[in-house]
Structures are given as structure tokens and as C-alpha cells.
Design a protein around this motif. Structure first.
Motif, PDB file in Angstrom:
ATOM      1  N   GLY A  47       0.808  -1.206   0.000  1.00 18.67           N
ATOM      2  CA  GLY A  47       0.000   0.000   0.000  1.00 18.67           C
ATOM      3  C   GLY A  47       0.842   1.256   0.000  1.00 18.67           C
ATOM      4  N   MET A  48       1.989   1.217   0.650  1.00 19.64           N
ATOM      5  CA  MET A  48       2.892   2.363   0.665  1.00 19.64           C
ATOM      6  C   MET A  48       3.519   2.605  -0.707  1.00 19.64           C
ATOM      7  N   VAL A  49       4.013   1.541  -1.331  1.00 23.84           N
ATOM      8  CA  VAL A  49       4.792   1.729  -2.563  1.00 23.84           C
ATOM      9  C   VAL A  49       3.935   2.114  -3.760  1.00 23.84           C
ATOM     10  N   VAL A  50       2.629   1.799  -3.719  1.00 21.67           N
ATOM     11  CA  VAL A  50       1.774   2.184  -4.846  1.00 21.67           C
ATOM     12  C   VAL A  50       1.210   3.588  -4.670  1.00 21.67           C
ATOM     13  N   SER A  51       1.559   4.242  -3.560  1.00 19.35           N
ATOM     14  CA  SER A  51       1.005   5.551  -3.253  1.00 19.35           C
ATOM     15  C   SER A  51       1.748   6.665  -3.988  1.00 19.35           C
ATOM     16  N   HIS A  52       1.033   7.765  -4.199  1.00 17.96           N
ATOM     17  CA  HIS A  52       1.637   8.955  -4.777  1.00 17.96           C
ATOM     18  C   HIS A  52       2.127   9.827  -3.622  1.00 17.96           C
ATOM     19  N   GLY A  53       3.416   9.895  -3.452  1.00 18.12           N
ATOM     20  CA  GLY A  53       3.975  10.673  -2.356  1.00 18.12           C
ATOM     21  C   GLY A  53       5.303  10.108  -1.932  1.00 18.12           C
ATOM     22  N   HIS A  54       5.864  10.692  -0.903  1.00 19.89           N
ATOM     23  CA  HIS A  54       7.162  10.255  -0.405  1.00 19.89           C
ATOM     24  C   HIS A  54       7.171  10.347   1.110  1.00 19.89           C
ATOM     25  N   VAL A  55       7.791   9.351   1.717  1.00 12.50           N
ATOM     26  CA  VAL A  55       7.974   9.363   3.163  1.00 12.50           C
ATOM     27  C   VAL A  55       9.385   8.861   3.444  1.00 12.50           C
ATOM     28  N   SER A  56      10.002   9.397   4.461  1.00 17.24           N
ATOM     29  CA  SER A  56      11.378   8.998   4.762  1.00 17.24           C
ATOM     30  C   SER A  56      11.437   7.538   5.190  1.00 17.24           C
ATOM     31  N   PRO A  57      12.562   6.864   4.943  1.00 18.11           N
ATOM     32  CA  PRO A  57      12.698   5.462   5.345  1.00 18.11           C
ATOM     33  C   PRO A  57      12.473   5.254   6.841  1.00 18.11           C
ATOM     34  N   VAL A  58      12.892   6.225   7.652  1.00 18.90           N
ATOM     35  CA  VAL A  58      12.712   6.100   9.106  1.00 18.90           C
ATOM     36  C   VAL A  58      11.239   6.096   9.463  1.00 18.90           C
ATOM     37  N   ILE A  59      10.486   7.062   8.911  1.00 16.83           N
ATOM     38  CA  ILE A  59       9.054   7.132   9.184  1.00 16.83           C
ATOM     39  C   ILE A  59       8.340   5.894   8.647  1.00 16.83           C
ATOM     40  N   ALA A 163     -11.286  -6.139   8.267  1.00 20.55           N
ATOM     41  CA  ALA A 163     -10.157  -5.810   9.140  1.00 20.55           C
ATOM     42  C   ALA A 163      -8.844  -6.254   8.524  1.00 20.55           C
ATOM     43  N   GLY A 164      -8.815  -7.459   7.973  1.00 20.19           N
ATOM     44  CA  GLY A 164      -7.589  -7.956   7.355  1.00 20.19           C
ATOM     45  C   GLY A 164      -7.255  -7.293   6.041  1.00 20.19           C
ATOM     46  N   ALA A 165      -8.242  -6.606   5.447  1.00 18.54           N
ATOM     47  CA  ALA A 165      -8.016  -5.962   4.154  1.00 18.54           C
ATOM     48  C   ALA A 165      -7.563  -4.513   4.285  1.00 18.54           C
ATOM     49  N   LEU A 166      -7.579  -3.957   5.490  1.00 12.88           N
ATOM     50  CA  LEU A 166      -7.280  -2.533   5.670  1.00 12.88           C
ATOM     51  C   LEU A 166      -5.796  -2.140   5.683  1.00 12.88           C
ATOM     52  N   PRO A 167      -4.837  -3.030   5.968  1.00 17.94           N
ATOM     53  CA  PRO A 167      -3.434  -2.601   6.011  1.00 17.94           C
ATOM     54  C   PRO A 167      -2.934  -1.833   4.793  1.00 17.94           C
ATOM     55  N   ILE A 181      -7.448   5.456  -4.787  1.00 21.46           N
ATOM     56  CA  ILE A 181      -8.029   4.319  -5.485  1.00 21.46           C
ATOM     57  C   ILE A 181      -7.121   3.095  -5.420  1.00 21.46           C
ATOM     58  N   GLU A 182      -5.805   3.297  -5.388  1.00 17.51           N
ATOM     59  CA  GLU A 182      -4.873   2.160  -5.378  1.00 17.51           C
ATOM     60  C   GLU A 182      -5.089   1.270  -4.153  1.00 17.51           C
ATOM     61  N   SER A 183      -5.097   1.881  -2.979  1.00 22.57           N
ATOM     62  CA  SER A 183      -5.250   1.082  -1.765  1.00 22.57           C
ATOM     63  C   SER A 183      -6.664   0.524  -1.634  1.00 22.57           C
ATOM     64  N   LEU A 184      -7.656   1.231  -2.169  1.00 24.92           N
ATOM     65  CA  LEU A 184      -9.020   0.720  -2.117  1.00 24.92           C
ATOM     66  C   LEU A 184      -9.173  -0.524  -2.989  1.00 24.92           C
ATOM     67  N   VAL A 185      -8.469  -0.553  -4.127  1.00 24.71           N
ATOM     68  CA  VAL A 185      -8.486  -1.746  -4.974  1.00 24.71           C
ATOM     69  C   VAL A 185      -7.804  -2.910  -4.256  1.00 24.71           C
ATOM     70  N   LEU A 186      -6.667  -2.641  -3.603  1.00 22.03           N
ATOM     71  CA  LEU A 186      -5.987  -3.698  -2.840  1.00 22.03           C
ATOM     72  C   LEU A 186      -6.865  -4.195  -1.699  1.00 22.03           C
ATOM     73  N   PHE A 187      -7.567  -3.266  -1.061  1.00 23.96           N
ATOM     74  CA  PHE A 187      -8.535  -3.639  -0.015  1.00 23.96           C
ATOM     75  C   PHE A 187      -9.570  -4.597  -0.590  1.00 23.96           C
ATOM     76  N   ALA A 188     -10.129  -4.257  -1.758  1.00 27.67           N
ATOM     77  CA  ALA A 188     -11.168  -5.088  -2.367  1.00 27.67           C
ATOM     78  C   ALA A 188     -10.647  -6.479  -2.712  1.00 27.67           C
ATOM     79  N   ILE A 189      -9.417  -6.561  -3.211  1.00 25.45           N
ATOM     80  CA  ILE A 189      -8.841  -7.862  -3.556  1.00 25.45           C
ATOM     81  C   ILE A 189      -8.741  -8.747  -2.319  1.00 25.45           C
TER      82      ILE A 189
END
Length: 316
Positions: A47-59, A163-167, A181-189
Motif C-alpha cells: 500500500g505504501m509503494v503504490v502511493s503517490h507521495g514520499h515518506v522517509s525510510p525512518v518514518i 479488518a484484514g483488508a485494511l493494512p 483508489i490504489e489502496s481501495l483496490v488492494l482492499f477489495a482484492i
């Protein structure tokens, strides 16, 4: 080690244990359902890697750890509440609470501390949307699913699968501060994958679920209806698994894996439908159960590889 009393308690009540106070570190770790935690970390990372954005490796690392701890807290609270059920099922009887290695009140305190701590740290490290989603996931699994749905309806797995689909959704919220939409599709799968995955196991363990008083689908609607529903969900899952390609965040590798994996899921579900007796039924059901784990892992791994390793090529 003391034995369980003859009269099993209702969910969440205390067992008649006197000789064991406190458990070892491995016992507390077992309360967190570590195999489930691994899947949670993995799907949240995707879910993180398909997102549009950037976060530091520590965070990102802190966030993944807190998502894992939150999932573990849910598992711990689930074990606390379901200790009476676990005690009468062979695959769960050796869990720390029914086996007498950890007292129920200790498990409850452990689960609550981890729940609150994981949500607070995630909110401070990432953002409060991600923390709120994690809090909702914990409450949904520990309260709505464990304390209500599991013992009340054969749709427990269908509804509780949320619950198991939300991560992945939490993972995207960490990176982008929003839900896309990316994470919502993964949730649906994951949500549609969950019923055929668990119902395949339930076909084999139907007797144990009946003895524990859990209204799983094979015991309420019957094995024949359960098999048909496994096929129906699988037929829905196969094309749904290809939606990332249609939405251009899944590439060629993912498309190949999605097509082959979807066909494999359909083939295994048909075997479950056809094999209805004896060892053949058990082999077909356990084959479906095992392959479904492989399917989800390889499917998400392909997506992770395309994005994280720069292999992404959108299929037009």
C-alpha cells in the motif's frame, strides 16, 4: 500447569488456573499471531509503494512496525476473548491462554497497552488519518468481529474480512495522508479473497467449529452451498485481481501473475466443488487453502517488485 475447568467460560471470562502466573517472551509473542503480522506488514508495504507521495525510510519503518504491533494487539485481544473456543479446537488448544501459560487478564492488559501505544506512535510519527484507520482496524477485529460477528453469523468471515483488508489503506495513508483508489483496490482484492480462503479450511475443520459453537458456513448453509460460494467468490476475485492493470498501477509482470494466479484459483475452486467426500474432499479443500495463500503473496509481490524495483510498465 493447571488444567482447564470442566465448564468452559464464555468469551473473555477467566479460566480456573492457579499454578501459572505470567508467561515467557515467546508466549507473549505467540499472542500477537506472528504469521498474521507478517501478512499485515507485507500488504501495508505494498500500500505504501503504490502511493503517490514520499515518506522517509525512518518514518516508513516506524509506521510499518506500529501497523504490525496494532495487528498483533488485535490478535492478542482476539485470543483473550476466544480462549473458550480455542480450548476445544485441536489447532488452537495449545495457544498460550487455553494452555495455561498466560492468564487471561495478563493477555487483556497486554493487548490494550499495545493497541493504544501503536495508534499513538503511528499518529505522532506519520499522521492521524493513518492512526485513526489503525484504531478502527483494531476495534473492528477485536470487538465487531471477535465479540459479535464470529459467534453470531455465518457471514463472520465475509464481514470480518474488512479488518484484514485494511493494512494497504493504512499504508497509503502513511505516505500520502489520504486514501486513494490504489489502496481501495488492494482492499477489495483481499476482502474478496478472504471468504474462499477461509471457507476452504472450514470445510475440513467443520466438525471442530461445530463443537466450538461457531456458525461457520459449512455448518449453517451446508458443505454443498459452501463449495458453490467458494467458486462464486473466486470467479469474482480473478477479474478483480486484474483491476490494478486496468487502472495503470499494475504492469506487465503483475498482469501475467494476475491472469495465471486467477486461473489457478478458479481451477482449485472447481476441484473443491467436484470432490465432495473423504480424503479427496480434504485434499481439494487444503489445496485451495494453500494455493490461495500463494496467490495473494505472489500477486502482491509482483506489484511490489514493479514499483519498488523500477520494473513498472503500465499495460495500455
Amino acid at each position: 500447569m493447571s488444567s482447564l475447568s470442566n465448564s468452559l467460560p464464555a468469551g473473555g471470562e477467566t479460566f480456573a488456573q492457579t499454578s501459572v502466573v505470567g508467561g515467557d517472551v515467546p508466549d507473549y509473542f505467540a499472542l500477537l499471531k506472528p504469521r498474521v503480522m507478517v501478512l499485515v506488514i507485507f500488504t501495508a508495504l505494498v500500500g505504501m509503494v503504490v502511493s503517490h507521495g514520499h515518506v522517509s525510510p525512518v518514518i516508513a519503518t516506524i509506521s510499518l512496525l506500529m501497523i504490525a504491533v496494532g495487528a498483533g494487539a488485535s490478535g492478542c485481544l482476539n485470543m483473550w476473548w476466544d480462549a473458550d473456543i480455542d480450548a476445544v479446537m485441536t489447532r488452537t488448544a495449545k495457544r498460550p491462554i487455553p494452555d495455561g501459560r498466560i492468564q487471561p487478564n495478563e493477555a487483556l492488559a497486554f493487548g490494550l497497552v499495545l493497541s493504544v501505544g501503536s495508534v499513538l506512535v503511528l499518529g505522532l510519527a506519520a499522521n492521524w488519518l493513518a492512526a485513526g484507520l489503525l484504531a478502527f482496524t483494531i476495534v473492528f477485529y477485536a470487538v465487531i468481529y471477535s465479540m459479535w460477528l464470529k459467534r453470531a453469523t455465518a457471514q463472520n468471515i465475509v464481514i470480518g474480512g474488512a479488518a484484514g483488508a485494511l493494512p494497504p489503506v493504512i499504508g497509503q495513508a502513511v505516505v500520502s495522508g489520504s486514501v486513494g483508489i490504489e489502496s481501495l483496490v488492494l482492499f477489495a482484492i483481499i476482502f474478496i479473497w478472504t471468504p474462499p480462503h477461509f471457507w476452504a479450511l472450514a470445510l475440513v475443520k467443520a466438525g471442530e467449529y461445530a463443537r466450538a459453537g461457531i456458525p461457520m458456513m459449512p455448518n449453517t448453509a451446508g458443505p454443498a452451498s459452501t463449495r458453490r460460494q467458494i467458486v462464486a467468490y473466486t470467479l469474482l476475485l480473478a477479474p478483480l485481481g486484474l483491476l490494478p492493470v486496468a487502472l495503470s498501477f499494475g504492469g506487465l509482470l503483475y498482469a501475467v501473475v494476475g491472469v495465471l494466479g486467477g486461473l489457478g484459483m478458479i481451477a482449485f475452486s472447481i476441484q473443491v466443488l467436484r470432490n465432495r467426500e473423504g480424503e479427496a474432499e480434504k485434499r481439494a479443500a487444503m489445496g485451495m487453502f494453500g494455493f490461495s495463500i500463494l496467490y495473494l503473496f505472489v500477486l502482491f509481490s509482483a506489484l511490489l517488485a514493479e514499483h519498488a524495483l523500477g520494473l513498472f510498465r503500465a499495460v495500455v
